[in-house]
Design a protein around this motif. Structure first.
Motif, short mmCIF file in Angstrom:
data_model
loop_
_atom_site.label_atom_id
_atom_site.label_comp_id
_atom_site.label_asym_id
_atom_site.label_seq_id
_atom_site.Cartn_x
_atom_site.Cartn_y
_atom_site.Cartn_z
N LYS A 1 -7.02 -33.90 91.41
CA LYS A 1 -6.86 -33.52 90.00
C LYS A 1 -7.75 -34.35 89.09
CE LYS A 1 -4.92 -31.12 86.73
NZ LYS A 1 -5.20 -29.68 86.60
N ARG A 2 -7.91 -35.63 89.35
CA ARG A 2 -8.75 -36.46 88.47
C ARG A 2 -10.20 -36.03 88.56
NH1 ARG A 2 -12.93 -39.87 89.49
NH2 ARG A 2 -12.15 -41.44 88.07
N MET A 3 -10.64 -35.60 89.74
CA MET A 3 -12.01 -35.09 89.88
C MET A 3 -12.18 -33.81 89.06
SD MET A 3 -13.73 -37.28 91.63
CE MET A 3 -13.83 -38.37 93.05
N GLU A 4 -11.17 -32.97 89.10
CA GLU A 4 -11.21 -31.72 88.33
C GLU A 4 -11.24 -32.00 86.83
OE1 GLU A 4 -7.91 -28.48 87.14
OE2 GLU A 4 -8.09 -28.81 89.30
N ILE A 5 -10.44 -32.94 86.38
CA ILE A 5 -10.38 -33.30 84.96
C ILE A 5 -11.72 -33.85 84.48
CG2 ILE A 5 -9.39 -34.96 83.31
CD1 ILE A 5 -6.69 -34.52 84.73
N ILE A 6 -12.31 -34.76 85.27
CA ILE A 6 -13.61 -35.33 84.91
C ILE A 6 -14.67 -34.22 84.84
CG2 ILE A 6 -15.48 -36.89 85.63
CD1 ILE A 6 -13.07 -38.41 84.62
N ARG A 7 -14.67 -33.33 85.84
CA ARG A 7 -15.65 -32.23 85.87
C ARG A 7 -15.49 -31.33 84.64
NH1 ARG A 7 -14.25 -29.70 90.44
NH2 ARG A 7 -12.91 -28.25 89.34
N ASN A 8 -14.26 -30.95 84.33
CA ASN A 8 -14.02 -30.08 83.18
C ASN A 8 -14.42 -30.75 81.87
OD1 ASN A 8 -13.11 -28.11 84.90
ND2 ASN A 8 -10.94 -28.56 84.57
N LEU A 9 -14.14 -32.04 81.77
CA LEU A 9 -14.50 -32.78 80.56
C LEU A 9 -16.02 -32.82 80.40
CD1 LEU A 9 -13.54 -34.64 78.19
CD2 LEU A 9 -13.89 -36.55 79.75
N VAL A 10 -16.71 -33.09 81.48
CA VAL A 10 -18.18 -33.18 81.44
C VAL A 10 -18.80 -31.85 81.03
CG1 VAL A 10 -20.23 -33.41 82.92
CG2 VAL A 10 -18.43 -35.14 83.00
N TYR A 11 -18.29 -30.76 81.61
CA TYR A 11 -18.88 -29.46 81.31
C TYR A 11 -18.42 -28.88 79.98
CZ TYR A 11 -21.33 -29.08 85.71
OH TYR A 11 -22.22 -29.29 86.74
N ALA A 12 -17.32 -29.36 79.45
CA ALA A 12 -16.84 -28.87 78.15
C ALA A 12 -17.64 -29.45 77.00
CB ALA A 12 -15.36 -29.19 77.98
N HIS A 13 -18.27 -30.58 77.22
CA HIS A 13 -19.03 -31.26 76.16
C HIS A 13 -20.48 -31.43 76.58
CE1 HIS A 13 -15.38 -32.20 73.94
NE2 HIS A 13 -14.83 -32.47 75.09
N LYS A 14 -21.34 -30.72 75.90
CA LYS A 14 -22.78 -30.75 76.22
C LYS A 14 -23.31 -32.18 76.27
CE LYS A 14 -25.68 -29.58 72.99
NZ LYS A 14 -26.33 -28.77 71.96
N ALA A 15 -22.91 -32.98 75.29
CA ALA A 15 -23.41 -34.36 75.22
C ALA A 15 -22.92 -35.18 76.41
CB ALA A 15 -22.98 -35.01 73.92
N LEU A 16 -21.67 -34.98 76.83
CA LEU A 16 -21.14 -35.73 77.97
C LEU A 16 -21.80 -35.31 79.28
CD1 LEU A 16 -17.30 -36.09 77.39
CD2 LEU A 16 -19.07 -37.81 77.16
N LYS A 17 -22.17 -34.03 79.38
CA LYS A 17 -22.85 -33.55 80.58
C LYS A 17 -24.18 -34.27 80.74
CE LYS A 17 -24.44 -29.32 82.81
NZ LYS A 17 -24.60 -27.87 82.68
N THR A 18 -24.94 -34.34 79.66
CA THR A 18 -26.22 -35.06 79.68
C THR A 18 -25.99 -36.52 80.01
OG1 THR A 18 -27.10 -33.56 78.02
CG2 THR A 18 -28.26 -35.64 78.31
N CYS A 19 -24.98 -37.10 79.38
CA CYS A 19 -24.65 -38.51 79.56
C CYS A 19 -24.26 -38.78 81.02
CB CYS A 19 -23.51 -38.87 78.62
SG CYS A 19 -23.25 -40.61 78.41
N PHE A 20 -23.46 -37.90 81.61
CA PHE A 20 -22.98 -38.11 82.98
C PHE A 20 -24.14 -38.11 83.98
CE2 PHE A 20 -21.55 -36.69 87.14
CZ PHE A 20 -20.50 -37.54 87.37
N PHE A 21 -25.03 -37.15 83.83
CA PHE A 21 -26.10 -36.99 84.81
C PHE A 21 -27.32 -37.86 84.56
CE2 PHE A 21 -23.71 -32.99 85.43
CZ PHE A 21 -23.47 -33.11 86.79
N LYS A 22 -27.52 -38.31 83.32
CA LYS A 22 -28.74 -39.07 83.02
C LYS A 22 -28.48 -40.49 82.54
CE LYS A 22 -31.47 -35.00 81.95
NZ LYS A 22 -32.20 -34.23 80.95
N GLU A 23 -27.29 -40.75 81.99
CA GLU A 23 -26.99 -42.08 81.46
C GLU A 23 -25.63 -42.52 81.96
OE1 GLU A 23 -27.21 -41.83 77.20
OE2 GLU A 23 -28.99 -40.56 77.29
N LYS A 24 -25.51 -42.68 83.28
CA LYS A 24 -24.20 -42.97 83.90
C LYS A 24 -23.55 -44.23 83.34
CE LYS A 24 -21.60 -41.33 87.31
NZ LYS A 24 -20.31 -41.83 86.96
N ALA A 25 -24.35 -45.25 83.06
CA ALA A 25 -23.79 -46.50 82.52
C ALA A 25 -23.13 -46.25 81.18
CB ALA A 25 -24.88 -47.55 82.40
N HIS A 26 -23.77 -45.43 80.36
CA HIS A 26 -23.20 -45.12 79.04
C HIS A 26 -21.93 -44.29 79.19
CE1 HIS A 26 -22.97 -44.53 74.77
NE2 HIS A 26 -23.04 -43.22 74.90
#
Length: 198
Positions: free
Chosen positions: A90-115
């Motif tokens: 479930k936590r993996m699903e929540i993180i995935r949904n959060l990342v894809y729901a927010h354009k900025a977080l998607k970019t941040c997750f894949f390109k700026e992991k530390a941030h």
């Protein structure tokens, strides 16, 4: 604090969540938030001292929601081992949904992991509480053998973060699903044959 004050503050936080999600933290301004809220900058400053304060409140609210969603997902499960397995999924699903729901977080997750990791510190705190409660229950039921609960909870969270990219695909094929199951198996059982565990 009056009910009206609280309601307006909640509205600002809710609208700001969408603004940050679309524009990202660095690009969004108080003006953008004020415009999205149909209010003036001075009104926003009545409720929050800065963009940072708004952003921190957004993260805090989101973290609380995610934590509640996680807790509710396995609240009726009695077996601690199964509870831990369900938590991971479930936590993996929540993180995935959060990342894809927010354009900025998607970019941040894949390109700026530390941030991205910096952003979700509040959620990390909530997650540690959840993991500690599962570990505690597992110890009391003699399902888990844990020498240091705090260290174990922290290490589990670090391990889960390391594997997150394997769970980011919205429509995984069978091969990826199989890999995800193998990751979960390794996290739960390690590399030992169960018969060899002492």
């Amino acid at each position: 604090m009056t009910a009206k004050f609280s309601k307006t503050r909640e509205t600002i936080v809710d609208v700001s969540r969408n603004v940050f999600g679309e524009m990202g933290y660095y690009n969004a301004t108080i003006n953008d938030i004020a415009l999205a809220c149909n209010r003036g900058r001075r009104t926003i400053y009545t409720y929050f001292k800065s963009k940072d304060e708004i952003y921190n409140e957004v993260i805090k609210v989101e973290s609380t929601k995610m934590s509640a969603e996680l807790q509710n997902y396995f609240s009726n499960v009695l077996d601690p081992h199964e509870k831990l397995r369900m938590y991971i999924i479930k936590r993996m699903e929540i993180i995935r949904n959060l990342v894809y729901a927010h354009k900025a977080l998607k970019t941040c997750f894949f390109k700026e992991k530390a941030h991205f990791d910096q952003i979700r510190r509040e959620f990390d705190k909530e997650e540690i509480k959840i993991v500690l409660s599962i570990l505690d229950e597992g110890i009391r039921r003699s399902v888990f053998q844990v020498l240091n609960m705090s260290l174990t909870a922290h290490n589990l969270l670090v391990t889960l973060k390391a594997f997150e990219s394997n769970f980011m695909e919205m429509n995984p094929d069978e091969a990826l699903k199989q890999r995800q199951q193998e990751i979960i198996r390794v996290i739960l059982y390690g590399i030992f044959n169960n018969n060899n565990l002492r």
